[in-house]
Design a protein around this motif. Structure first.
Motif, PDB file in Angstrom:
ATOM      1  N   MET A  76       0.832  -1.206   0.000  1.00  0.00           N
ATOM      2  CA  MET A  76       0.000   0.000   0.000  1.00  0.00           C
ATOM      3  C   MET A  76       0.870   1.261   0.000  1.00  0.00           C
ATOM      4  SD  MET A  76      -2.679  -1.275   2.931  1.00  0.00           S
ATOM      5  CE  MET A  76      -3.543  -2.842   2.755  1.00  0.00           C
ATOM      6  N   ASP A  77       0.344   2.327  -0.580  1.00  0.00           N
ATOM      7  CA  ASP A  77       1.021   3.622  -0.544  1.00  0.00           C
ATOM      8  C   ASP A  77       0.553   4.361   0.706  1.00  0.00           C
ATOM      9  OD1 ASP A  77       1.621   6.456  -0.967  1.00  0.00           O
ATOM     10  OD2 ASP A  77       2.145   5.863  -3.011  1.00  0.00           O
ATOM     11  N   ALA A  78       1.502   4.727   1.557  1.00  0.00           N
ATOM     12  CA  ALA A  78       1.171   5.394   2.822  1.00  0.00           C
ATOM     13  C   ALA A  78       1.559   6.871   2.811  1.00  0.00           C
ATOM     14  CB  ALA A  78       1.865   4.685   3.987  1.00  0.00           C
ATOM     15  N   GLY A  79       1.855   7.405   1.622  1.00  0.00           N
ATOM     16  CA  GLY A  79       2.296   8.791   1.555  1.00  0.00           C
ATOM     17  C   GLY A  79       1.489   9.704   0.658  1.00  0.00           C
ATOM     18  N   ILE A  80       0.853   9.153  -0.369  1.00  0.00           N
ATOM     19  CA  ILE A  80       0.196   9.982  -1.378  1.00  0.00           C
ATOM     20  C   ILE A  80      -0.911  10.838  -0.787  1.00  0.00           C
ATOM     21  CG2 ILE A  80      -1.411   8.148  -2.031  1.00  0.00           C
ATOM     22  CD1 ILE A  80       0.237  10.739  -4.394  1.00  0.00           C
ATOM     23  N   TRP A  81      -1.552  10.383   0.288  1.00  0.00           N
ATOM     24  CA  TRP A  81      -2.643  11.153   0.900  1.00  0.00           C
ATOM     25  C   TRP A  81      -2.157  12.494   1.441  1.00  0.00           C
ATOM     26  CZ3 TRP A  81      -2.726  12.561   6.093  1.00  0.00           C
ATOM     27  CH2 TRP A  81      -1.763  11.964   6.915  1.00  0.00           C
ATOM     28  N   LYS A  82      -0.873  12.582   1.742  1.00  0.00           N
ATOM     29  CA  LYS A  82      -0.310  13.810   2.292  1.00  0.00           C
ATOM     30  C   LYS A  82       0.220  14.738   1.202  1.00  0.00           C
ATOM     31  CE  LYS A  82       0.864  15.937   6.224  1.00  0.00           C
ATOM     32  NZ  LYS A  82      -0.075  16.256   7.311  1.00  0.00           N
ATOM     33  N   GLY A  83       0.510  14.192   0.034  1.00  0.00           N
ATOM     34  CA  GLY A  83       1.014  15.008  -1.064  1.00  0.00           C
ATOM     35  C   GLY A  83       1.763  14.155  -2.067  1.00  0.00           C
ATOM     36  N   LYS A  84       1.787  14.613  -3.324  1.00  0.00           N
ATOM     37  CA  LYS A  84       2.432  13.846  -4.390  1.00  0.00           C
ATOM     38  C   LYS A  84       3.911  13.614  -4.119  1.00  0.00           C
ATOM     39  CE  LYS A  84      -0.702  15.176  -8.131  1.00  0.00           C
ATOM     40  NZ  LYS A  84      -0.816  15.850  -9.456  1.00  0.00           N
ATOM     41  N   GLU A  85       4.534  14.561  -3.403  1.00  0.00           N
ATOM     42  CA  GLU A  85       5.965  14.411  -3.127  1.00  0.00           C
ATOM     43  C   GLU A  85       6.259  13.238  -2.204  1.00  0.00           C
ATOM     44  OE1 GLU A  85       4.598  17.755  -0.238  1.00  0.00           O
ATOM     45  OE2 GLU A  85       3.955  16.779  -2.099  1.00  0.00           O
ATOM     46  N   PHE A  86       5.225  12.696  -1.541  1.00  0.00           N
ATOM     47  CA  PHE A  86       5.415  11.564  -0.642  1.00  0.00           C
ATOM     48  C   PHE A  86       4.912  10.254  -1.240  1.00  0.00           C
ATOM     49  CE2 PHE A  86       4.939  15.282   2.262  1.00  0.00           C
ATOM     50  CZ  PHE A  86       6.228  15.261   2.782  1.00  0.00           C
ATOM     51  N   GLN A  87       4.546  10.280  -2.503  1.00  0.00           N
ATOM     52  CA  GLN A  87       4.075   9.062  -3.153  1.00  0.00           C
ATOM     53  C   GLN A  87       5.135   7.977  -3.065  1.00  0.00           C
ATOM     54  OE1 GLN A  87       2.736   9.677  -7.149  1.00  0.00           O
ATOM     55  NE2 GLN A  87       1.993   7.579  -7.416  1.00  0.00           N
ATOM     56  N   GLY A  88       4.710   6.771  -2.718  1.00  0.00           N
ATOM     57  CA  GLY A  88       5.633   5.650  -2.602  1.00  0.00           C
ATOM     58  C   GLY A  88       6.083   5.346  -1.184  1.00  0.00           C
ATOM     59  N   GLU A  89       5.765   6.239  -0.233  1.00  0.00           N
ATOM     60  CA  GLU A  89       6.066   5.931   1.162  1.00  0.00           C
ATOM     61  C   GLU A  89       5.284   4.690   1.606  1.00  0.00           C
ATOM     62  OE1 GLU A  89       8.164   7.120   3.545  1.00  0.00           O
ATOM     63  OE2 GLU A  89       9.060   8.399   2.018  1.00  0.00           O
ATOM     64  N   GLN A  90       5.909   3.880   2.429  1.00  0.00           N
ATOM     65  CA  GLN A  90       5.280   2.644   2.880  1.00  0.00           C
ATOM     66  C   GLN A  90       5.061   2.646   4.384  1.00  0.00           C
ATOM     67  OE1 GLN A  90       8.573   0.365   1.189  1.00  0.00           O
ATOM     68  NE2 GLN A  90       7.104  -0.786  -0.027  1.00  0.00           N
ATOM     69  N   VAL A  91       4.169   1.799   4.840  1.00  0.00           N
ATOM     70  CA  VAL A  91       4.035   1.550   6.280  1.00  0.00           C
ATOM     71  C   VAL A  91       5.291   0.812   6.714  1.00  0.00           C
ATOM     72  CG1 VAL A  91       2.753   0.306   8.060  1.00  0.00           C
ATOM     73  CG2 VAL A  91       1.520   1.450   6.201  1.00  0.00           C
ATOM     74  N   PRO A  92       6.052   1.365   7.663  1.00  0.00           N
ATOM     75  CA  PRO A  92       7.292   0.689   8.068  1.00  0.00           C
ATOM     76  C   PRO A  92       7.041  -0.382   9.125  1.00  0.00           C
ATOM     77  CG  PRO A  92       7.129   2.813   9.149  1.00  0.00           C
ATOM     78  CD  PRO A  92       5.907   2.691   8.283  1.00  0.00           C
ATOM     79  N   SER A  93       7.947  -1.326   9.176  1.00  0.00           N
ATOM     80  CA  SER A  93       7.939  -2.288  10.278  1.00  0.00           C
ATOM     81  C   SER A  93       8.620  -1.644  11.482  1.00  0.00           C
ATOM     82  CB  SER A  93       8.681  -3.564   9.884  1.00  0.00           C
ATOM     83  OG  SER A  93      10.056  -3.294   9.707  1.00  0.00           O
ATOM     84  N   LEU A  94       8.366  -2.183  12.653  1.00  0.00           N
ATOM     85  CA  LEU A  94       9.055  -1.699  13.848  1.00  0.00           C
ATOM     86  C   LEU A  94      10.559  -1.894  13.701  1.00  0.00           C
ATOM     87  CD1 LEU A  94       9.110  -0.594  16.729  1.00  0.00           C
ATOM     88  CD2 LEU A  94       8.689  -2.927  17.553  1.00  0.00           C
ATOM     89  N   ASP A  95      10.974  -2.994  13.114  1.00  0.00           N
ATOM     90  CA  ASP A  95      12.396  -3.252  12.889  1.00  0.00           C
ATOM     91  C   ASP A  95      13.051  -2.109  12.119  1.00  0.00           C
ATOM     92  OD1 ASP A  95      13.740  -5.517  13.930  1.00  0.00           O
ATOM     93  OD2 ASP A  95      12.486  -6.837  12.723  1.00  0.00           O
TER      94      ASP A  95
END
Length: 259
Positions: A76-95
């Motif tokens: 899933m993309d976890a960044g696009i909702w905040k702005g196009k410049e963050f497209q491709g951000e992912q939900v990170p693991s705790l690790d």
């Protein structure tokens, strides 16, 4: 103004919350000492960093975190909702977050659970913290007292703290019974007398979530041990810059960041 600054879900006013982008942006701010993050478990038992019980608000996906696998959430993309410049951000693991911040910032890890929603959450989170040798660098917090008690049973050395948006009369005694050395409290419920009482009893208060300069300044005046949890670490930095930094010879090296 000796109060420590905690970046709430990273620099979440400017970057998508609980992502590497938000954490890296917070780490670039000279005044940020801590990160506050939220941890849940995927269906296949991977501790992931996300706030809501569903992925709907902050990703392009749908569904509850506990019903989705790590690979499904990772796609899933976890960044696009905040702005196009963050497209491709992912939900990170705790690790990934532990590896990112080790030796640089301390972590307030909220165990995001309710009742028995996530059996084994405390054990899995502690396992990852120990794997990175970061036990002294973290505090585990939760709205759920049972999660804190389980964490202390599994690892007596870990620091734990209750999260609460109230100030019941028996709060201090409850904290002591749970073995808390930390209290995460809605900032409107904190005052100077209670902050001092907590400090005398070895409990560090963190006020959340504080984004305006007036409230930040008022909390700083109450007690120097109150940690300021904010979506806007730049606002805290600007306050520091205006009130304290002119007296510090090396303040100019930070000045440009806050423009």
């Amino acid at each position: 103004m000796n109060n420590l600054c905690v970046a709430h879900r990273g620099f979440s006013a400017k970057a998508p919350e609980n992502t590497r982008a938000a954490f890296k942006m917070a780490m670039d701010v000279p005044y940020v000492n801590w990160l506050e993050i939220d941890v849940q478990l995927t269906r296949d038992g991977v501790p992931v960093v996300i706030h809501d019980f569903s992925v709907d608000r902050t990703t392009t996906g749908k569904g509850k975190v506990k019903d989705l696998t790590w690979q499904e959430i990772r796609a899933m993309d976890a960044g696009i909702w905040k702005g196009k410049e963050f497209q491709g951000e992912q939900v990170p693991s705790l690790d990934e977050v532990l590896q990112l911040v080790k030796g640089r910032l301390k972590l307030n890890i909220e165990l995001k659970t309710s009742g028995e929603m996530y059996p084994g959450l405390e054990e899995k989170v502690l396992d990852r913290i120990r794997a990175h040798n970061m036990l002294p660098e973290v505090v585990l917090t939760s709205f759920e007292p049972k999660a804190l008690l389980r964490a202390k049973e599994l690892e007596p050395r870990v620091n734990v703290g209750l999260i609460i948006d109230a100030h019941p009369r028996d709060l201090l005694s409850r904290l002591k019974k749970m073995g808390c050395t930390f209290l995460s409290i809605g900032y409107s419920h904190l005052d100077a007398a209670f902050a001092s009482e907590l400090h005398r009893n070895g409990i560090t208060p963190m006020a959340w979530t504080v984004d305006d300069r007036r409230s930040m300044a008022a909390l700083a005046r109450m007690h120097p041990e109150i940690m300021i949890c904010t979506n806007r670490p730049d606002t805290w930095g600007q306050l520091f810059l205006n009130l304290i930094a002119p007296r510090i010879p090396f303040w100019r090296k930070w000045k440009g960041w806050f423009r």
